[in-house]
Design a protein around this motif. Structure first.
Motif, PDB file in Angstrom:
ATOM      1  N   ALA A 135      90.436   9.366 -90.706  1.00 42.89           N
ATOM      2  CA  ALA A 135      90.606  10.661 -91.281  1.00 42.89           C
ATOM      3  C   ALA A 135      90.184  11.730 -90.620  1.00 42.89           C
ATOM      4  O   ALA A 135      91.124  12.592 -89.509  1.00 42.89           O
ATOM      5  N   GLY A 136      89.327  12.344 -89.691  1.00 40.86           N
ATOM      6  CA  GLY A 136      89.011  12.823 -88.781  1.00 40.86           C
ATOM      7  C   GLY A 136      90.160  13.179 -87.214  1.00 40.86           C
ATOM      8  O   GLY A 136      90.603  14.386 -87.103  1.00 40.86           O
ATOM      9  N   LEU A 137      90.176  11.784 -86.854  1.00 41.52           N
ATOM     10  CA  LEU A 137      91.243  12.013 -85.651  1.00 41.52           C
ATOM     11  C   LEU A 137      92.632  12.591 -85.836  1.00 41.52           C
ATOM     12  O   LEU A 137      93.077  13.077 -85.046  1.00 41.52           O
ATOM     13  N   THR A 138      92.883  11.594 -87.438  1.00 40.87           N
ATOM     14  CA  THR A 138      94.443  12.147 -87.192  1.00 40.87           C
ATOM     15  C   THR A 138      94.387  13.492 -87.943  1.00 40.87           C
ATOM     16  O   THR A 138      95.550  13.961 -88.007  1.00 40.87           O
ATOM     17  N   GLY A 139      93.613  14.202 -88.993  1.00 37.40           N
ATOM     18  CA  GLY A 139      93.426  15.505 -89.138  1.00 37.40           C
ATOM     19  C   GLY A 139      93.588  16.464 -87.845  1.00 37.40           C
ATOM     20  O   GLY A 139      94.736  17.368 -87.542  1.00 37.40           O
ATOM     21  N   SER A 159     101.910  10.369 -88.010  1.00 33.20           N
ATOM     22  CA  SER A 159      99.935  11.459 -88.767  1.00 33.20           C
ATOM     23  C   SER A 159      99.680  11.439 -89.383  1.00 33.20           C
ATOM     24  O   SER A 159      98.692  11.621 -90.080  1.00 33.20           O
ATOM     25  N   ALA A 160     101.209  12.340 -90.327  1.00 33.13           N
ATOM     26  CA  ALA A 160     100.854  12.497 -91.895  1.00 33.13           C
ATOM     27  C   ALA A 160     100.131  11.524 -93.259  1.00 33.13           C
ATOM     28  O   ALA A 160      98.960  11.734 -93.823  1.00 33.13           O
ATOM     29  N   GLU A 161     101.418  10.581 -92.491  1.00 32.25           N
ATOM     30  CA  GLU A 161     100.693   9.453 -93.802  1.00 32.25           C
ATOM     31  C   GLU A 161      99.384   8.657 -92.946  1.00 32.25           C
ATOM     32  O   GLU A 161      98.952   8.467 -94.456  1.00 32.25           O
ATOM     33  N   LEU A 162      99.088   8.193 -91.772  1.00 30.54           N
ATOM     34  CA  LEU A 162      97.614   7.569 -91.375  1.00 30.54           C
ATOM     35  C   LEU A 162      96.514   9.402 -91.992  1.00 30.54           C
ATOM     36  O   LEU A 162      95.735   8.339 -92.651  1.00 30.54           O
TER      37      LEU A 162
END
Length: 198
Positions: A135-139, A159-162
């Motif tokens: 969650a942190g990396l994709t955020g 990225s938003a979907e992940l």
């Protein structure tokens, strides 16, 4: 099947202060992020409000703080003398045996002992840390892409979907984590006191 609610003798394990602070930081920022995500309005939504956009800005900066705490958690592991990595990721032969023993104990209607070994509890905590890392990396990736003037639309979408998928995992993890911590506390295991004693 009857559940044995009597607490097993505790092992006397106390987490070191940096681990307790990191755990508290993750618990606080991730919980705030999850509840914030229910009411915020990203700028690309069709119907937004000033309030929702303000909460989205808060989500961005609180997310950067949460990601920094996740990074600190990973950086602390090599220096932790309590073998935090092997506790969270019991993938060795001994760790796998501990997980299987805990599963057998649960199958017999008893909660596993509250101890310093990883076992099933450590494995679940490790999976939670991996979900928080995702969650942190994709955020952070989303934050960078949304600030870029020419970000590829497909990369932004993926990225938003992940990020959303990791967020859903974190909702399930948070609910289960709080429920099981409460059960351990109610039956007499000093789990909460050991993690949140300052």
């Amino acid at each position: 099947m009857q559940i044995d609610w009597k607490p097993r003798p505790p092992a006397g394990h106390e987490w070191r202060r940096p681990v307790r602070w990191l755990h508290f930081g993750l618990a606080l920022t991730i919980t705030l992020q999850l509840f914030n995500s229910l009411v915020m309005s990203p700028p690309f939504y069709r119907h937004t409000s000033a309030f929702g956009l303000g909460l989205f800005g808060m989500h961005e900066y609180l997310g950067l703080l949460a990601a920094a705490i996740v990074v600190l958690h990973w950086l602390w592991m090599p220096f932790d003398r309590q073998r935090l990595f092997s506790h969270l990721f019991p993938w060795g032969a001994e760790g796998r045996r501990d997980v299987i023993d805990d599963l057998r104990t649960l199958a017999q209607g008893r909660l596993p002992a509250d101890s310093d070994r990883g076992g099933l509890s450590g494995l679940v905590h490790g999976l939670g840390l991996l979900a928080a890392t995702g969650a942190g990396l994709t955020g952070v990736l989303l934050y960078v892409l949304m600030g870029a003037s020419s970000a590829p639309a497909l990369l932004l979408y993926l990225s938003a979907e992940l990020h959303s998928a990791f967020g859903n995992l974190m909702w399930g993890y948070l609910g289960g984590h709080v429920l099981l911590a409460a059960v351990h506390h109610l039956i007499g295991h000093p789990t909460l006191r050991r993690m949140f004693s300052w």
